[in-house]
Write a protein that holds these residues in place. Sequence first.
Motif, short mmCIF file in Angstrom:
data_model
loop_
_atom_site.label_atom_id
_atom_site.label_comp_id
_atom_site.label_asym_id
_atom_site.label_seq_id
_atom_site.Cartn_x
_atom_site.Cartn_y
_atom_site.Cartn_z
N THR A 1 1.37 -0.93 -0.53
CA THR A 1 -0.17 0.25 0.41
C THR A 1 0.74 1.32 0.23
O THR A 1 0.48 2.17 -0.60
CB THR A 1 -0.85 -0.02 1.64
OG1 THR A 1 -1.95 -1.19 0.97
CG2 THR A 1 -1.65 1.25 1.47
N SER A 2 1.91 1.06 1.15
CA SER A 2 2.38 2.35 0.45
C SER A 2 3.80 2.68 0.05
O SER A 2 3.80 3.76 -1.06
CB SER A 2 4.07 2.52 1.90
OG SER A 2 4.05 1.47 1.94
N GLN A 3 3.95 1.46 -1.71
CA GLN A 3 4.94 1.76 -2.11
C GLN A 3 3.41 2.16 -3.46
O GLN A 3 3.99 2.94 -4.14
CB GLN A 3 4.94 0.05 -2.45
CG GLN A 3 6.66 -0.60 -1.97
CD GLN A 3 6.57 -1.37 -2.29
OE1 GLN A 3 5.75 -2.46 -3.61
NE2 GLN A 3 7.64 -2.08 -2.77
N LEU A 4 2.62 1.77 -3.28
CA LEU A 4 1.59 2.60 -4.29
C LEU A 4 1.07 4.05 -3.93
O LEU A 4 1.36 4.23 -5.11
CB LEU A 4 -0.33 1.44 -4.16
CG LEU A 4 -1.02 2.15 -5.47
CD1 LEU A 4 -0.99 1.63 -6.45
CD2 LEU A 4 -2.74 0.98 -4.84
N LYS A 5 0.85 3.92 -3.01
CA LYS A 5 0.48 5.29 -2.58
C LYS A 5 2.25 6.26 -3.52
O LYS A 5 1.35 7.71 -3.80
CB LYS A 5 0.71 5.99 -0.97
CG LYS A 5 -0.60 5.40 -0.53
CD LYS A 5 -0.75 5.60 0.82
CE LYS A 5 -1.99 5.13 1.05
NZ LYS A 5 -2.68 4.89 2.63
N ALA A 6 3.15 5.58 -3.61
CA ALA A 6 3.68 6.87 -3.18
C ALA A 6 3.90 6.18 -5.11
O ALA A 6 4.80 8.16 -5.86
CB ALA A 6 5.92 5.51 -2.73
N THR A 7 4.07 5.59 -5.41
CA THR A 7 4.09 5.63 -7.40
C THR A 7 2.95 6.55 -7.75
O THR A 7 3.32 7.11 -8.22
CB THR A 7 3.50 4.23 -7.69
OG1 THR A 7 4.85 2.86 -6.72
CG2 THR A 7 3.28 4.18 -9.06
N GLN A 8 1.74 6.59 -6.93
CA GLN A 8 0.35 7.41 -7.13
C GLN A 8 1.31 8.43 -7.41
O GLN A 8 0.72 9.92 -8.08
CB GLN A 8 -0.48 7.65 -6.79
CG GLN A 8 -1.46 5.91 -7.59
CD GLN A 8 -2.35 5.48 -6.09
OE1 GLN A 8 -2.99 6.40 -4.50
NE2 GLN A 8 -3.73 4.53 -6.55
#
Length: 150
Positions: A49-56
């Motif tokens: 989830t944190s990786q996804l947010k960073a990518t977004q």
Amino acid sequence: MNTFSNAFRAEVVRMARKELKPELQGMRKAITSHRSEIAALKREVKALTSQLKATQRQVKVTDVPKAKAVTEDVTPKKSKQIQFDAQVLIDKRAALGITQKQMAQLLGASSLSVYKWETGHVHPRAAQLDRIAEVLKLGKRKALSLLNPQ
């Protein structure tokens, strides 16, 4: 006889516990391993989830220059940008002699939204700004006729 039944009952309970103990141990081990697996999966989900947010966030940062270019192309067509002033909305509502609920009906919004706009807690969206501009141009008779269609 009562003592015999109590002793017999206690012996049956003891034997049942003795028989069930190995099965319960196996179940306890299985439960412990399941809990540790669940905890590992939760950690993995949190990391993903944190990786996804960073990518977004990175995608939004790279899209911002494109968005600015689009708005720069559009803004010459719209020479007037509507500026919202809460006091103007309050004054117009007072001039029309209507309540916040009636103003909300004219604007196609909720009375809570009108309250928040007038108190300055929230700034209306662009679509609402267009409606507010239209309502600010209305006269008292026209506004009342829109509120009470007959």
